[in-house]
Design a protein around this motif. Structure first.
Motif, short mmCIF file in Angstrom:
data_model
loop_
_atom_site.label_atom_id
_atom_site.label_comp_id
_atom_site.label_asym_id
_atom_site.label_seq_id
_atom_site.Cartn_x
_atom_site.Cartn_y
_atom_site.Cartn_z
N GLY A 86 37.73 -14.36 99.95
CA GLY A 86 37.72 -14.39 98.49
C GLY A 86 39.11 -14.54 97.89
O GLY A 86 39.30 -15.26 96.91
N LEU A 87 40.11 -13.86 98.46
CA LEU A 87 41.48 -13.99 97.97
C LEU A 87 41.98 -15.42 98.14
O LEU A 87 42.60 -15.99 97.24
N CYS A 88 41.68 -16.01 99.29
CA CYS A 88 42.13 -17.38 99.57
C CYS A 88 41.49 -18.36 98.58
O CYS A 88 42.16 -19.26 98.06
N GLN A 89 40.21 -18.17 98.30
CA GLN A 89 39.52 -19.05 97.36
C GLN A 89 40.11 -18.88 95.96
O GLN A 89 40.29 -19.87 95.24
N GLY A 135 32.68 -21.25 94.03
CA GLY A 135 34.04 -21.00 93.58
C GLY A 135 34.92 -22.21 93.39
O GLY A 135 35.84 -22.19 92.60
N LEU A 136 34.66 -23.29 94.12
CA LEU A 136 35.49 -24.49 94.01
C LEU A 136 34.66 -25.70 93.58
O LEU A 136 35.00 -26.83 93.89
N GLY A 182 36.92 -9.09 99.04
CA GLY A 182 35.53 -9.48 99.22
C GLY A 182 35.35 -10.91 99.69
O GLY A 182 36.29 -11.61 100.07
N ASP A 183 34.09 -11.34 99.64
CA ASP A 183 33.72 -12.68 100.09
C ASP A 183 33.98 -13.70 98.98
O ASP A 183 34.00 -13.36 97.80
N SER A 235 43.65 -7.11 105.69
CA SER A 235 42.74 -6.35 104.85
C SER A 235 42.16 -7.15 103.68
O SER A 235 41.45 -6.61 102.85
N ARG A 236 42.42 -8.44 103.62
CA ARG A 236 42.04 -9.23 102.46
C ARG A 236 40.53 -9.28 102.21
O ARG A 236 40.09 -9.25 101.07
#
Length: 157
Positions: free
Chosen positions: A34-37, A145-146, A139-140, A133-134
């Protein structure tokens, strides 16, 4: 002119691209994070010129580009930034993050350069802590999202 993996009818194929396209960048991210997205949405919104393309590390484009650059295809704990899609030069972890910031317009370029001055061991240590820990913290990713239609040509399979 240069070679790059582009989506085609049968997956990815290597095609010659013109010099304008060779200046495009590619940012590979963990598609299950989720952080990466959220970072990808941040980048796509601010890169109004459309120079930075994104793809999941787990996707066809990501796997092809990792193989082409001689990188492991199962390590998803680091983003991978190709400053020029047509080359195999890559930046990982904080080097990649700060290079992406430096490629964005306005004050983000300065932020990227300033943060890049921090000692790499300090930067990458913090990156590894967040990477571990991301998923628990952030979360997912969102299923859509994109999916912004304005990004259709910049989010690669």
């Amino acid at each position: 002119m240069g070679w790059v993996a582009l989506p085609g009818r049968r997956g990815l194929s290597w095609e010659v691209i013109n010099s304008a396209e060779a200046k495009e960048s590619l940012l590979l991210f963990d598609g299950e994070c989720g952080l990466c997205q959220a970072l990808m949405r941040f980048v796509l919104r601010r890169d109004r010129a459309g120079r930075i393309k994104v793809a999941s590390l787990q996707g066809v484009t990501g796997q092809t580009m990792l193989r082409r650059a001689g990188r492991p295809t199962q390590d998803f704990d680091s983003l991978v930034f190709f400053p020029e899609i047509s080359r195999n030069d890559i930046l990982m972890r904080t080097d990649g993050v700060f290079a992406v910031f430096a490629a964005l317009p306005g004050g983000w370029k300065t932020v990227g350069r300033l943060l890049g001055m921090l000692p790499q061991s300090f930067r990458d240590g913090g990156y590894r802590i967040i990477a571990r820990s991301r998923r628990r913290i952030f979360g997912d990713p969102r299923p859509d999202g994109l999916d912004d239609p304005a990004w259709a040509d910049r989010v690669l399979p």
